[in-house]
Design a protein around this motif. Structure first.
Motif, PDB file in Angstrom:
ATOM      1  N   THR A  67     -10.180   6.097  13.376  1.00 57.64           N
ATOM      2  CA  THR A  67      -8.918   6.314  12.671  1.00 57.64           C
ATOM      3  C   THR A  67      -7.855   5.347  13.194  1.00 57.64           C
ATOM      4  OG1 THR A  67      -9.497   8.646  12.416  1.00 57.64           O
ATOM      5  CG2 THR A  67      -7.180   8.059  12.103  1.00 57.64           C
ATOM      6  N   GLU A 126     -11.852   5.936   9.055  1.00 58.38           N
ATOM      7  CA  GLU A 126     -11.455   4.521   9.140  1.00 58.38           C
ATOM      8  C   GLU A 126     -10.404   4.116   8.109  1.00 58.38           C
ATOM      9  OE1 GLU A 126     -15.059   2.570   6.431  1.00 58.38           O
ATOM     10  OE2 GLU A 126     -14.894   2.112   8.566  1.00 58.38           O
ATOM     11  N   LYS A 127     -10.212   4.900   7.059  1.00 56.17           N
ATOM     12  CA  LYS A 127      -9.195   4.575   6.056  1.00 56.17           C
ATOM     13  C   LYS A 127      -7.910   5.384   6.241  1.00 56.17           C
ATOM     14  CE  LYS A 127     -11.076   1.375   3.450  1.00 56.17           C
ATOM     15  NZ  LYS A 127     -11.175   1.517   1.983  1.00 56.17           N
ATOM     16  N   THR A 128      -7.849   6.202   7.291  1.00 58.02           N
ATOM     17  CA  THR A 128      -6.687   7.056   7.520  1.00 58.02           C
ATOM     18  C   THR A 128      -5.766   6.461   8.584  1.00 58.02           C
ATOM     19  OG1 THR A 128      -7.658   9.126   6.767  1.00 58.02           O
ATOM     20  CG2 THR A 128      -5.977   9.290   8.490  1.00 58.02           C
ATOM     21  N   ARG A 152      -8.221  -3.176   5.829  1.00 54.24           N
ATOM     22  CA  ARG A 152      -9.000  -2.022   5.390  1.00 54.24           C
ATOM     23  C   ARG A 152      -8.617  -1.599   3.972  1.00 54.24           C
ATOM     24  NH1 ARG A 152     -10.270   1.771  10.767  1.00 54.24           N
ATOM     25  NH2 ARG A 152     -11.248   0.066  11.931  1.00 54.24           N
ATOM     26  N   TYR A 153      -7.528  -2.185   3.464  1.00 50.34           N
ATOM     27  CA  TYR A 153      -7.089  -1.897   2.097  1.00 50.34           C
ATOM     28  C   TYR A 153      -6.996  -3.130   1.210  1.00 50.34           C
ATOM     29  CZ  TYR A 153      -6.470   3.028   2.875  1.00 50.34           C
ATOM     30  OH  TYR A 153      -6.736   4.352   3.109  1.00 50.34           O
ATOM     31  N   GLU A 176     -12.578   6.388  -1.905  1.00 49.01           N
ATOM     32  CA  GLU A 176     -12.362   5.022  -1.415  1.00 49.01           C
ATOM     33  C   GLU A 176     -11.164   4.883  -0.488  1.00 49.01           C
ATOM     34  OE1 GLU A 176     -13.873   4.514  -5.735  1.00 49.01           O
ATOM     35  OE2 GLU A 176     -12.761   5.998  -4.549  1.00 49.01           O
ATOM     36  N   VAL A 177     -10.302   5.884  -0.439  1.00 47.54           N
ATOM     37  CA  VAL A 177      -9.072   5.753   0.351  1.00 47.54           C
ATOM     38  C   VAL A 177      -8.965   6.887   1.364  1.00 47.54           C
ATOM     39  CG1 VAL A 177      -7.932   4.679  -1.634  1.00 47.54           C
ATOM     40  CG2 VAL A 177      -7.558   7.117  -1.167  1.00 47.54           C
ATOM     41  N   GLY A 178      -8.010   6.725   2.289  1.00 52.98           N
ATOM     42  CA  GLY A 178      -7.753   7.737   3.301  1.00 52.98           C
ATOM     43  C   GLY A 178      -6.354   8.310   3.173  1.00 52.98           C
ATOM     44  N   MET A 205      -2.802   5.323  -1.013  1.00 56.50           N
ATOM     45  CA  MET A 205      -3.357   6.277  -0.058  1.00 56.50           C
ATOM     46  C   MET A 205      -2.869   7.675  -0.433  1.00 56.50           C
ATOM     47  SD  MET A 205      -2.625   4.172   3.510  1.00 56.50           S
ATOM     48  CE  MET A 205      -3.751   5.098   4.548  1.00 56.50           C
ATOM     49  N   HIS A 253      -2.322   8.872   4.836  1.00 58.06           N
ATOM     50  CA  HIS A 253      -1.246   8.294   5.636  1.00 58.06           C
ATOM     51  C   HIS A 253      -0.348   9.474   6.014  1.00 58.06           C
ATOM     52  CE1 HIS A 253       1.826   4.709   5.995  1.00 58.06           C
ATOM     53  NE2 HIS A 253       1.849   5.506   7.051  1.00 58.06           N
ATOM     54  N   CYS A 305       0.880  -1.168   0.000  1.00 57.96           N
ATOM     55  CA  CYS A 305       0.000   0.000   0.000  1.00 57.96           C
ATOM     56  C   CYS A 305       0.921   1.223   0.000  1.00 57.96           C
ATOM     57  CB  CYS A 305      -0.909  -0.003   1.227  1.00 57.96           C
ATOM     58  SG  CYS A 305      -2.082   1.386   1.251  1.00 57.96           S
TER      59      CYS A 305
END
Length: 443
Positions: free
Chosen positions: A277, A254-256, A356-357, A217-219, A193, A221, A154
């Motif tokens: 998070t 939740e995606k971060t 989550r990914y 769809e993504v957060g 991300m 990083h 990722c």
């Protein structure tokens, strides 16, 4: 078909956590059966068999915060570098390094990191990349190395205003292009991300640009409160704490994934928890940079999804576990601290973060889960059972004891021989490139 057997199987499956003489059967890219070695060999007589020779068979490791670009810093001496704190470490070492990287340096750094990951039993990596001398295409160079070595990855690029608005925009666009590319990929082996350095190097304008170009769809990083300077900057310039600023820009969720989180308070922990998070702890880097010890034990106890990373300091997750174990005991003056929390982060938290990914279940040996399995050369000195697995691993195992690494059903290393590339050639290419980089940096 592939069977890894004749070993002590540590499944991380609460329904059957440990098997004394067990095996794992793999069909394609997934695990199809876990059970006694003789039963699986009878059930699948034509399967290739890898003999663990009494060693430990367990899920491969996941690293939720890497810095692939730091590979060529090993042994690097920069003229005039004499750091006095995190800011001078960043400017003197890491930002100097990343400004001089070429795309080929990025590719070779990734190859070196992935080879070392394989040799330490790591098959899933969340990387946070920076190469301000060569931004465009850099994530795709890392992906090229990931595909060649078979490592699930990722990826993101570290957005920052530190080298000006044009490069900040280019960084955002590199993330956006790669995320769109990864979302179309159906291999289950690549994800993207929106990467960010730290809030003290990111203006409101760049925050807004990143948000406008990030697919839903993504957060994100992002490094959070790694140094006290980051917190002081946020309070001085924005009149708020770091997590509050991130909340205002809708970065939490939740995606971060938040890296470090050293200088955060209970209110910020509540925001992280309420927004679901993720957080990743990097103990060796925090200690090496003299940044301080984060309140990681409190975060885990509050139910914040917390994982364990290396920050590029090492690629050995066992090493990171050992350091986290003693760091929090020392910091809290509590000999009972970290016994349960750190392995929870490493084996449960990292798997949940990864899932989550990545859709295929990771971090467990059970039917239908991803075929990510390692064999460790460990012959226990004392009795081993389902109640003392973590004690055995903590005090008896390190990454270099990994003998065989399988990812997505493919054998990447067997009996310490890396099978997916010519390791000697890659290392020779890395040495040449690293020397050229060091010469360029030092003039």
């Amino acid at each position: 078909m592939l069977i890894l057997g004749n070993g002590r199987v540590v499944t991380r499956n609460p329904e059957c956590p440990y098997m004394e003489e067990g095996a794992v059967a793999i069909d394609g890219k997934v695990i199809c059966k876990v059970g006694p070695t003789d039963e699986l060999k009878k059930a699948y007589p034509d399967a290739e068999f890898i003999d663990a020779k009494g060693g430990v068979i367990m899920p491969a490791f996941i690293n939720t915060h890497e810095h692939i670009y730091s590979s060529f810093a090993r042994g690097l001496a920069i003229n005039g570098y004499n750091p006095t704190g995190l800011l001078s470490i960043l400017e003197g070492m890491w930002w100097t390094l990343d400004r001089n990287l070429t795309l080929n340096d990025t590719y070779l750094s990734a190859m070196a990191t992935y080879i070392d990951s394989i040799k330490n039993g790591v098959t899933t990596v969340f990387d946070h990349h920076a190469s301000f001398g060569a931004i465009k295409g850099s994530l795709f160079e890392i992906e090229r190395a990931a595909k060649e070595t078979g490592i699930r990855s990722c990826l993101c690029y570290e957005v920052s205003d530190r080298d000006g608005k044009d490069k900040a925009r280019e960084s955002v666009m590199e993330n956006a292009e790669f995320i769109r590319h990864a979302l179309k990929d159906d291999s289950g082996m690549i994800a993207g991300m929106m990467g960010m350095h730290a809030q003290f190097t990111i203006s409101d304008e760049t925050m807004e640009l990143a948000a406008a170009n990030k697919p839903d769809e993504v957060g994100y990083h992002i490094h959070v409160a790694e140094g006290i300077e980051d917190l002081h900057h946020c309070l001085k310039h924005y009149g708020k704490r770091i997590v509050d600023r991130l909340m205002d820009f809708n970065i939490l969720g939740e995606k971060t994934l938040l890296g470090h989180c050293i200088y955060i308070n209970p209110h910020e922990m509540d925001l992280i928890k309420e927004t679901d998070t993720m957080v990743v702890h990097n103990p060796e880097s925090n200690m090496g940079n003299a940044c301080g010890c984060p309140p990681t034990m409190r975060m885990v106890q509050k139910g914040i999804l917390t994982g364990l990373g290396t920050d590029g300091y090492t690629h050995d997750m066992m090493e990171s576990w050992k350091v986290a174990n003693v760091l929090h005991k020392h910091h809290l003056c509590d000999p009972n601290a970290a016994w349960g929390e750190v392995p929870q982060m490493l084996f449960e938290g990292n798997a949940k973060i990864a899932n989550r990914y990545f859709k295929k279940q990771l971090g467990v040996l059970k039917e239908g889960a991803a075929a990510d399995v390692i064999v460790i050369d460990y012959d226990p000195l004392t009795p081993m059972n389902e109640n003392n697995i973590n004690g055995h691993l903590m005090f008896g195992v390190n990454g270099s004891m990994v003998q065989t690494t399988v990812c997505n059903g493919k054998v990447l290393m067997k009996d310490r021989e890396v099978l997916v590339c010519d390791e000697a050639k890659v290392m020779a290419d890395c040495r040449r490139a690293a020397k050229e980089l060091a010469d360029d940096i030092n003039g």
